[in-house]
Design an enzyme around this catalytic site. Sequence first.
Site, short mmCIF file in Angstrom:
data_model
loop_
_atom_site.label_atom_id
_atom_site.label_comp_id
_atom_site.label_asym_id
_atom_site.label_seq_id
_atom_site.Cartn_x
_atom_site.Cartn_y
_atom_site.Cartn_z
N ASN A 24 60.69 -55.96 40.73
CA ASN A 24 60.65 -54.49 40.60
C ASN A 24 61.88 -53.96 39.87
O ASN A 24 61.78 -53.02 39.08
CB ASN A 24 60.51 -53.84 41.98
N ASN A 78 61.65 -45.73 48.08
CA ASN A 78 61.31 -47.13 48.41
C ASN A 78 59.95 -47.46 47.83
O ASN A 78 59.07 -46.60 47.76
CB ASN A 78 61.27 -47.27 49.94
N HIS A 113 56.71 -49.79 48.62
CA HIS A 113 56.10 -50.58 49.71
C HIS A 113 54.77 -51.13 49.21
O HIS A 113 53.97 -50.39 48.61
CB HIS A 113 55.90 -49.72 50.95
C1 GAR Z 1 57.83 -56.18 46.68
O1 GAR Z 1 56.48 -56.53 46.84
C2 GAR Z 1 58.13 -54.90 47.46
O2 GAR Z 1 57.08 -53.99 47.45
C3 GAR Z 1 58.35 -55.45 48.84
O3 GAR Z 1 59.10 -56.64 48.63
C4 GAR Z 1 58.73 -57.21 47.36
C5 GAR Z 1 59.99 -57.47 46.57
O4 GAR Z 1 59.72 -58.15 45.36
N1 GAR Z 1 59.01 -54.51 49.68
C6 GAR Z 1 58.73 -54.37 50.98
O5 GAR Z 1 57.93 -55.06 51.58
C7 GAR Z 1 59.50 -53.25 51.68
N2 GAR Z 1 58.95 -52.98 52.97
P1 GAR Z 1 60.76 -58.16 44.15
O6 GAR Z 1 62.11 -58.60 44.71
O7 GAR Z 1 60.19 -59.17 43.20
O8 GAR Z 1 60.82 -56.76 43.56
#
Ligand code: GAR
Length: 197
Positions: A14, A108, A110
């Site tokens: 992200n 955030n 999610h």
């Molecule tokens: C993503 O899918 C994000 O939406 C999730 O962690 C992942 C991080 O991926 N966040 C949560 O679950 C927050 N509650 P990334 O490090 O590749 O961006």
Amino acid sequence: MLRLLVCVSGGGTNLQAILDAIDSGKITNAAVETVISNNAGAYALERARARRIETLCISPKDYASRSDFEAALCGAAEKRNPDLIVLAGFLVKVPERMIRAFEGRIINIHPSLIPAFCGVGYYGLKVHEAALARGVKITGATVHYVDAGMDTGPILLQKAVEVKPGDTPQILQRRVMEEAEWQILPQAIDGIANGRL
Ligand code: GAR
């Protein structure tokens, strides 16, 4: 120019989507100034270093108590005083002090359509495991403001994603990222940076 502090814990896809959107002009009037991780091994830190963005690792392991860790995290954010804090896969509960100091300035991403599959214990792959276990046909992602609760703040953007037969949690996670997260997180930042959200 909206000055961003991005908080990460893992792979940082992200974060990459934000950096790419700035490069391509999908996000205007914003710059990532600092990336903070609670995890020294997070690949997200490499992505930031490759762009010569300031990186900080603030890990609970390096502090005697949770409150010392939280004070370090809040202190680092307050010192930089960003216009917006973006939690991009940040798997730490944001301290109350930080929420108060940056009220209405923390968002955030999610990986579900809130209020489904959110709250305590729902993060990362666990969200997709729960969605598949429940047998939903549609899932997605949500960008929301962060308040004192867990995934309870006002919703900014959501995007739906189809669940397909044969999906594993990993396959579904990837589709939700590609079709939803990497789109709506940059859109939300651009909207805030340009006064539309
Ligand atoms: C993503 O899918 C994000 O939406 C999730 O962690 C992942 C991080 O991926 N966040 C949560 O679950 C927050 N509650 P990334 O490090 O590749 O961006």
